[in-house]
Design a protein around this motif. Structure first.
Motif, PDB file in Angstrom:
ATOM      1  N   THR A 167      39.506  38.840  37.447  1.00 55.97           N
ATOM      2  CA  THR A 167      39.020  39.023  38.456  1.00 55.97           C
ATOM      3  C   THR A 167      40.055  37.921  38.937  1.00 55.97           C
ATOM      4  N   ARG A 168      39.719  36.562  37.844  1.00 56.38           N
ATOM      5  CA  ARG A 168      40.784  35.928  37.877  1.00 56.38           C
ATOM      6  C   ARG A 168      41.886  36.134  38.720  1.00 56.38           C
ATOM      7  N   ARG A 199      32.700  30.085  45.423  1.00 57.93           N
ATOM      8  CA  ARG A 199      32.809  31.215  44.405  1.00 57.93           C
ATOM      9  C   ARG A 199      34.054  31.351  43.197  1.00 57.93           C
ATOM     10  N   GLU A 202      33.239  31.656  39.487  1.00 59.00           N
ATOM     11  CA  GLU A 202      32.595  32.696  38.325  1.00 59.00           C
ATOM     12  C   GLU A 202      33.443  33.719  38.117  1.00 59.00           C
ATOM     13  N   THR A 203      34.663  33.763  39.578  1.00 59.01           N
ATOM     14  CA  THR A 203      35.464  34.854  38.673  1.00 59.01           C
ATOM     15  C   THR A 203      36.281  34.738  37.607  1.00 59.01           C
ATOM     16  N   LYS A 205      34.807  35.058  35.393  1.00 61.33           N
ATOM     17  CA  LYS A 205      34.010  34.867  33.591  1.00 61.33           C
ATOM     18  C   LYS A 205      33.409  35.665  33.209  1.00 61.33           C
ATOM     19  N   LEU A 309      25.278  40.678  37.016  1.00 60.95           N
ATOM     20  CA  LEU A 309      26.641  39.301  37.998  1.00 60.95           C
ATOM     21  C   LEU A 309      28.052  40.714  37.966  1.00 60.95           C
ATOM     22  N   SER A 310      28.175  41.080  37.074  1.00 65.34           N
ATOM     23  CA  SER A 310      29.023  42.261  37.349  1.00 65.34           C
ATOM     24  C   SER A 310      28.776  43.050  39.034  1.00 65.34           C
ATOM     25  N   LYS A 312      27.654  41.869  41.408  1.00 60.73           N
ATOM     26  CA  LYS A 312      28.744  40.478  42.975  1.00 60.73           C
ATOM     27  C   LYS A 312      29.854  40.340  42.372  1.00 60.73           C
ATOM     28  N   LEU A 313      30.392  40.563  41.125  1.00 60.86           N
ATOM     29  CA  LEU A 313      32.069  40.204  41.171  1.00 60.86           C
ATOM     30  C   LEU A 313      32.980  41.317  41.588  1.00 60.86           C
ATOM     31  N   GLU A 317      35.489  40.214  44.099  1.00 60.22           N
ATOM     32  CA  GLU A 317      36.525  40.747  43.705  1.00 60.22           C
ATOM     33  C   GLU A 317      37.227  41.283  44.407  1.00 60.22           C
TER      34      GLU A 317
END
Ligand code: ADP
Ligand code: MG
Ligand code: MG
Length: 370
Positions: A167-168, A199, A202-203, A205, A309-310, A312-313, A317
């Motif tokens: 995601t980063r 956000r 968070e990407t 994490k 969190l997964s 959401k991410l 993404e």
């Protein structure tokens, strides 16, 4: 799908260890990636049976041999595990049919790649979620997949699409697209760009925890949509997970998160009326319940705690990818109308926002079923 008449099915089926005399092959199912056929055969005793015959989409999958090596390893492990648990491995995992030379795929003269599976009868996949129980059963099927592969050495798999859920990196690609602004569209999507930028932190994490060993590397399916679960016609249970093209090493959280993303929004992925778009908490609860019923013994505490969190991410993404593509002139995702990718981005971001509003409830649900 190519014109059936062009395909030399007789020649192809002769390359596999099929049982019986070939009758015909007809297009099958609603898959969007590969060309799937049901091939029928007549056995010596006069009875008929079928196999699934698939032509791998080599436009998308550039290295079909690595992909098949992954599928072979994973399905073999699933089979052995199911046998050792006394379960019906012929219906609870895909079973490859090998070629006459003992390979998991057949490469034809036109450089196409074919593979075959035993046909799972008495079950089907559904294109849309029809009721809440479907979500429980899908969660349970993907959970069992994870559970059975718990002791599989995931790093023995090829990464068929590198950094698929990094995601980063997806965020970095997005930042570059904003900077380049090749089509002068950034000005139109200021709100969305700001939404993503807020956000940014968070990407990284999940990726970072995976990289520094705080999350285990597991086998991930990477296409955990409801239409990749075979639902038993009689019991309604999710008996088998199909579509293993994208099995790769990664975090179990990728699969959970993407299933919530794709399965809990009652509206379409490109719905323009955002008031219809949400992350339906009841559907989240059902999937989570089914998933944890199958995985609570194998997941680590960190994995369980990061389930919300997964979701959401993975949704963020996906939205970021649509927005990146919009900014870059719609080069990756096929569009069917102007601003299609922007509409898609907005539904994902709406879901992210909705999850943020339901954050405590999502955690309570996870804690209830863990
Ligand atoms: P795609 O990547 O194109 O989505 P899938 O591997 O999901 O292809 O296969 C397409 C459809 O074929 C599935 O949704 C399912 O309905 C059916 N299918 C796949 N494998 C089997 C099998 N072994 N037995 C019965 N049906 C299958
Ligand atoms: Mg599929
Ligand atoms: Mg697929």
């Amino acid at each position: 799908m190519p014109d059936k008449a062009e395909i030399d099915f007789k020649g192809i089926v002769a390359g596999f260890r099929f049982d019986g005399e070939f009758i015909d092959a007809i297009p099958y199912g609603f898959g969007h990636i590969n060309d799937t056929y049901a091939a029928s055969f007549r056995k010596n005793d006069g009875t008929q049976h079928r196999y699934i015959l698939q032509r791998i989409n080599t436009n998308i999958f550039k290295n079909p041999e690595q992909l098949m090596s992954n599928i072979e390893k994973v399905t073999n492990h699933l089979k052995q595990k199911l046998i050792s648990r006394g379960s019906d491995y012929r219906r609870q995992t895909l079973n490859l049919v090998y070629t006459v030379t003992g390979k998991s795929f057949l490469r034809t003269g036109d450089n196409k790649y074919w593979r075959a599976y035993e046909f799972i009868e008495g079950a089907r996949t559904y294109q849309i979620v029809e009721n809440e129980e479907h979500l429980y059963n899908a969660g349970n099927a993907f959970g069992r997949f994870q559970n059975l592969l718990e002791d599989f050495k995931a790093d023995s798999l090829y990464e068929v699409i590198p950094d698929f859920h990094n995601t980063r990196k997806r965020f970095q690609a997005f930042s570059e697209a904003v900077k380049a602004d090749a089509f002068g569209r950034a000005v139109k999507v200021k709100t969305e760009i700001e939404f993503a930028n807020k956000r940014a932190e968070e990407t990284g994490k999940i990726v970072e925890l995976l990289q520094n060993g705080k999350l285990p590397v597991r086998v991930t399916h990477n296409d955990t949509k409801f239409n990749n679960v075979m639902i038993d016609d009689e019991t309604g249970e999710g008996i088998c997970v199909v579509d293993l093209d994208t099995v790769m090493p990664g975090s179990a959280l990728y699969d959970f998160g993407d299933a919530i993303r794709s399965g809990t929004n009652p509206a379409d992925e490109d719905e323009r009326d955002l008031s219809k778009v949400c992350m339906d908490l009841r559907l989240f609860e059902k999937y989570t319940n089914g998933y944890l019923d199958a995985t609570r013994e194998v997941l680590t505490d960190t994995e369980v705690e990061l389930l919300p969190l997964s979701a959401k991410l993975m949704t963020l993404e996906c939205g970021i990818r649509f927005l990146t593509d919009y900014l870059s002139g719609d080069v990756y995702f096929k569009i069917h109308r102007e601003e299609h990718n922007l509409d898609r981005c907005r539904t994902q971001f709406k879901m992210v926002e909705d999850m943020e509003n339901k954050w405590d409830k999502m955690h309570s649900i996870v804690n209830l079923y863990r």
